[in-house]
Design a protein around this motif. Structure first.
Motif, PDB file in Angstrom:
ATOM      1  N   LEU A  90       0.806  -1.230   0.000  1.00 58.28           N
ATOM      2  CA  LEU A  90       0.000   0.000   0.000  1.00 58.28           C
ATOM      3  C   LEU A  90       0.834   1.272   0.000  1.00 58.28           C
ATOM      4  O   LEU A  90       0.291   2.368   0.022  1.00 58.28           O
ATOM      5  CB  LEU A  90      -0.942   0.004   1.213  1.00 58.28           C
ATOM      6  CG  LEU A  90      -2.064  -1.030   1.166  1.00 58.28           C
ATOM      7  CD1 LEU A  90      -2.881  -1.017   2.450  1.00 58.28           C
ATOM      8  CD2 LEU A  90      -2.986  -0.771  -0.028  1.00 58.28           C
ATOM      9  N   GLN A  91       2.166   1.112   0.029  1.00 60.38           N
ATOM     10  CA  GLN A  91       3.010   2.308   0.070  1.00 60.38           C
ATOM     11  C   GLN A  91       4.167   2.185  -0.905  1.00 60.38           C
ATOM     12  O   GLN A  91       5.288   1.843  -0.505  1.00 60.38           O
ATOM     13  CB  GLN A  91       3.586   2.490   1.485  1.00 60.38           C
ATOM     14  CG  GLN A  91       2.613   3.119   2.450  1.00 60.38           C
ATOM     15  CD  GLN A  91       3.192   3.107   3.859  1.00 60.38           C
ATOM     16  OE1 GLN A  91       3.708   2.093   4.320  1.00 60.38           O
ATOM     17  NE2 GLN A  91       3.108   4.230   4.529  1.00 60.38           N
ATOM     18  N   PRO A  92       3.925   2.433  -2.192  1.00 58.01           N
ATOM     19  CA  PRO A  92       5.020   2.385  -3.154  1.00 58.01           C
ATOM     20  C   PRO A  92       6.189   3.265  -2.693  1.00 58.01           C
ATOM     21  O   PRO A  92       5.970   4.370  -2.171  1.00 58.01           O
ATOM     22  CB  PRO A  92       4.381   2.918  -4.434  1.00 58.01           C
ATOM     23  CG  PRO A  92       2.913   2.639  -4.266  1.00 58.01           C
ATOM     24  CD  PRO A  92       2.631   2.779  -2.790  1.00 58.01           C
ATOM     25  N   ASN A  93       7.396   2.737  -2.863  1.00 54.87           N
ATOM     26  CA  ASN A  93       8.600   3.389  -2.345  1.00 54.87           C
ATOM     27  C   ASN A  93       9.333   4.048  -3.525  1.00 54.87           C
ATOM     28  O   ASN A  93       9.890   3.366  -4.384  1.00 54.87           O
ATOM     29  CB  ASN A  93       9.451   2.307  -1.661  1.00 54.87           C
ATOM     30  CG  ASN A  93      10.822   2.790  -1.242  1.00 54.87           C
ATOM     31  OD1 ASN A  93      11.322   3.791  -1.722  1.00 54.87           O
ATOM     32  ND2 ASN A  93      11.433   2.043  -0.337  1.00 54.87           N
ATOM     33  N   ALA A  94       9.339   5.383  -3.544  1.00 57.07           N
ATOM     34  CA  ALA A  94       9.866   6.117  -4.703  1.00 57.07           C
ATOM     35  C   ALA A  94      11.333   5.775  -4.971  1.00 57.07           C
ATOM     36  O   ALA A  94      11.749   5.638  -6.124  1.00 57.07           O
ATOM     37  CB  ALA A  94       9.694   7.615  -4.478  1.00 57.07           C
ATOM     38  N   ARG A  95      12.119   5.630  -3.903  1.00 56.74           N
ATOM     39  CA  ARG A  95      13.561   5.358  -4.087  1.00 56.74           C
ATOM     40  C   ARG A  95      13.758   3.986  -4.734  1.00 56.74           C
ATOM     41  O   ARG A  95      14.580   3.799  -5.614  1.00 56.74           O
ATOM     42  CB  ARG A  95      14.250   5.413  -2.714  1.00 56.74           C
ATOM     43  CG  ARG A  95      15.759   5.630  -2.777  1.00 56.74           C
ATOM     44  CD  ARG A  95      16.301   5.938  -1.387  1.00 56.74           C
ATOM     45  NE  ARG A  95      15.867   4.915  -0.430  1.00 56.74           N
ATOM     46  CZ  ARG A  95      16.653   3.969   0.056  1.00 56.74           C
ATOM     47  NH1 ARG A  95      17.908   3.886  -0.336  1.00 56.74           N
ATOM     48  NH2 ARG A  95      16.194   3.098   0.931  1.00 56.74           N
ATOM     49  N   LEU A 131      18.015  -6.260 -12.080  1.00 51.19           N
ATOM     50  CA  LEU A 131      17.375  -7.580 -12.138  1.00 51.19           C
ATOM     51  C   LEU A 131      16.325  -7.736 -11.045  1.00 51.19           C
ATOM     52  O   LEU A 131      16.542  -7.353  -9.894  1.00 51.19           O
ATOM     53  CB  LEU A 131      18.420  -8.684 -11.944  1.00 51.19           C
ATOM     54  CG  LEU A 131      19.472  -8.868 -13.034  1.00 51.19           C
ATOM     55  CD1 LEU A 131      20.469  -9.937 -12.616  1.00 51.19           C
ATOM     56  CD2 LEU A 131      18.820  -9.244 -14.356  1.00 51.19           C
ATOM     57  N   PHE A 132      15.212  -8.286 -11.364  1.00 50.69           N
ATOM     58  CA  PHE A 132      14.191  -8.751 -10.433  1.00 50.69           C
ATOM     59  C   PHE A 132      13.411  -9.800 -11.183  1.00 50.69           C
ATOM     60  O   PHE A 132      13.520  -9.885 -12.422  1.00 50.69           O
ATOM     61  CB  PHE A 132      13.283  -7.586  -9.954  1.00 50.69           C
ATOM     62  CG  PHE A 132      12.724  -6.729 -11.056  1.00 50.69           C
ATOM     63  CD1 PHE A 132      11.532  -7.091 -11.701  1.00 50.69           C
ATOM     64  CD2 PHE A 132      13.377  -5.580 -11.485  1.00 50.69           C
ATOM     65  CE1 PHE A 132      11.003  -6.308 -12.729  1.00 50.69           C
ATOM     66  CE2 PHE A 132      12.855  -4.791 -12.511  1.00 50.69           C
ATOM     67  CZ  PHE A 132      11.677  -5.159 -13.137  1.00 50.69           C
ATOM     68  N   ASP A 133      12.663 -10.741 -10.553  1.00 50.02           N
ATOM     69  CA  ASP A 133      12.445 -10.889  -9.138  1.00 50.02           C
ATOM     70  C   ASP A 133      13.344 -11.979  -8.572  1.00 50.02           C
ATOM     71  O   ASP A 133      14.373 -12.286  -9.191  1.00 50.02           O
ATOM     72  CB  ASP A 133      10.962 -11.140  -8.866  1.00 50.02           C
ATOM     73  CG  ASP A 133      10.386 -12.255  -9.754  1.00 50.02           C
ATOM     74  OD1 ASP A 133      11.126 -12.869 -10.530  1.00 50.02           O
ATOM     75  OD2 ASP A 133       9.175 -12.519  -9.651  1.00 50.02           O
ATOM     76  N   SER A 134      12.975 -12.600  -7.437  1.00 57.51           N
ATOM     77  CA  SER A 134      13.933 -13.482  -6.772  1.00 57.51           C
ATOM     78  C   SER A 134      14.391 -14.666  -7.640  1.00 57.51           C
ATOM     79  O   SER A 134      15.590 -14.994  -7.607  1.00 57.51           O
ATOM     80  CB  SER A 134      13.400 -13.954  -5.411  1.00 57.51           C
ATOM     81  OG  SER A 134      12.270 -14.785  -5.551  1.00 57.51           O
ATOM     82  N   PRO A 183      10.169  -0.371 -11.115  1.00 61.62           N
ATOM     83  CA  PRO A 183       8.866   0.322 -11.107  1.00 61.62           C
ATOM     84  C   PRO A 183       7.780  -0.458 -10.383  1.00 61.62           C
ATOM     85  O   PRO A 183       6.737   0.110 -10.039  1.00 61.62           O
ATOM     86  CB  PRO A 183       8.542   0.465 -12.597  1.00 61.62           C
ATOM     87  CG  PRO A 183       9.385  -0.531 -13.292  1.00 61.62           C
ATOM     88  CD  PRO A 183      10.620  -0.713 -12.464  1.00 61.62           C
ATOM     89  N   LEU A 184       8.024  -1.762 -10.121  1.00 63.29           N
ATOM     90  CA  LEU A 184       7.025  -2.553  -9.401  1.00 63.29           C
ATOM     91  C   LEU A 184       7.129  -2.354  -7.890  1.00 63.29           C
ATOM     92  O   LEU A 184       6.302  -2.868  -7.130  1.00 63.29           O
ATOM     93  CB  LEU A 184       7.193  -4.041  -9.740  1.00 63.29           C
ATOM     94  CG  LEU A 184       6.989  -4.393 -11.222  1.00 63.29           C
ATOM     95  CD1 LEU A 184       7.343  -5.849 -11.483  1.00 63.29           C
ATOM     96  CD2 LEU A 184       5.550  -4.121 -11.644  1.00 63.29           C
TER      97      LEU A 184
END
Ligand SMILES: N[C@@H](CCC(=O)N[C@@H](CS)C(=O)NCC(=O)O)C(=O)O
Length: 201
Positions: A38-43, A64-67, A49-50
């Motif tokens: 519920l709180q996208p983290n700008a940094r 690279l993402f995801d795990s 972007p996800l």
């Protein structure tokens, strides 16, 4: 390499277990990153972007993402043994990875729902059923898990079980899945798992 990291995230834990197993921890610069649905983290979003962790920024800036992708990258980098290259062991490992990750997805959505002021009961019931049935199937596969060399499948399943201990202790999963519990007791002795146990803070 910079890893967006948290000591609480079971998906990040998968990456850290791989890094320990592969002798790569010194190469990772850990950046404490808060990722909440519920709180996208700008940094964090500047790199992913996800807004999800784990996210790995390579030295040349490629992200690279995801795990599963990050774990496989680290294994390639170290020419490690965690991803069997071919044959039935490969598909068994990838299936267990998908199983562990999928179990985590259900657990995390379940936790989000149960923390809402008015949880939707049928949704909670559906998550509980999926987790119960997954534990039953994994219990029947404990012998197979013990038989093959330790790899990404074992890491994903162990991180999912570790998350149940961390956030769903009341489930008492060991009584329901005693063979899986015996397997986990042995795997949990590995330094890579001991050094990455989830902690609050
Ligand atoms: N499939 C992803 C899942 C990653 C994930 O959902 N991580 C959580 C933290 S445990 C997260 O970043 N949640 C933030 C969000 O969903 O916005 C993976 O395997 O890396």
């Amino acid at each position: 390499m910079k890893l967006h990291w948290s000591p609480k995230s079971p998906y990040v834990r998968k990456v850290m277990v791989c890094a320990h197993e592969l002798g790569l921890t010194e190469r990772l610069e850990l950046v404490r990153s808060v990722a909440a649905m519920l709180q996208p983290n700008a940094r964090l979003m500047a790199d992913n972007p996800l807004s999800k962790i784990p996210t790995l920024v390579l030295d040349d800036g490629f992200v690279l993402f995801d795990s599963p992708v990050i774990c496989e990258y680290l294994n390639d980098l170290a020419r490690g043994p965690l991803f069997p290259a071919e044959g039935s062991h490969k598909w068994q490992a990838l299936r267990w990875q998908a199983f562990g990750d999928g179990l985590l997805d259900a657990l995390i959505l379940w936790r989000n729902e149960r923390e809402r002021a008015q949880p939707l009961v049928p949704l909670i019931d559906a998550f509980a059923l999926k987790v119960r049935q997954s534990l039953e199937v994994l219990d029947s596969e404990a012998g197979a898990l013990a038989e093959v060399p330790f790899g990404i499948g074992h890491i994903a399943v162990a991180c999912a079980l570790g998350y149940i201990d961390y956030r769903f202790d009341a489930l008492g999963w060991r009584a329901q899945a005693p063979r899986l519990a015996a397997w986990m007791a042995e795997v949990a002795q590995r330094p890579s798992l001991k050094q990455t146990e989830p902690v609050d803070g």
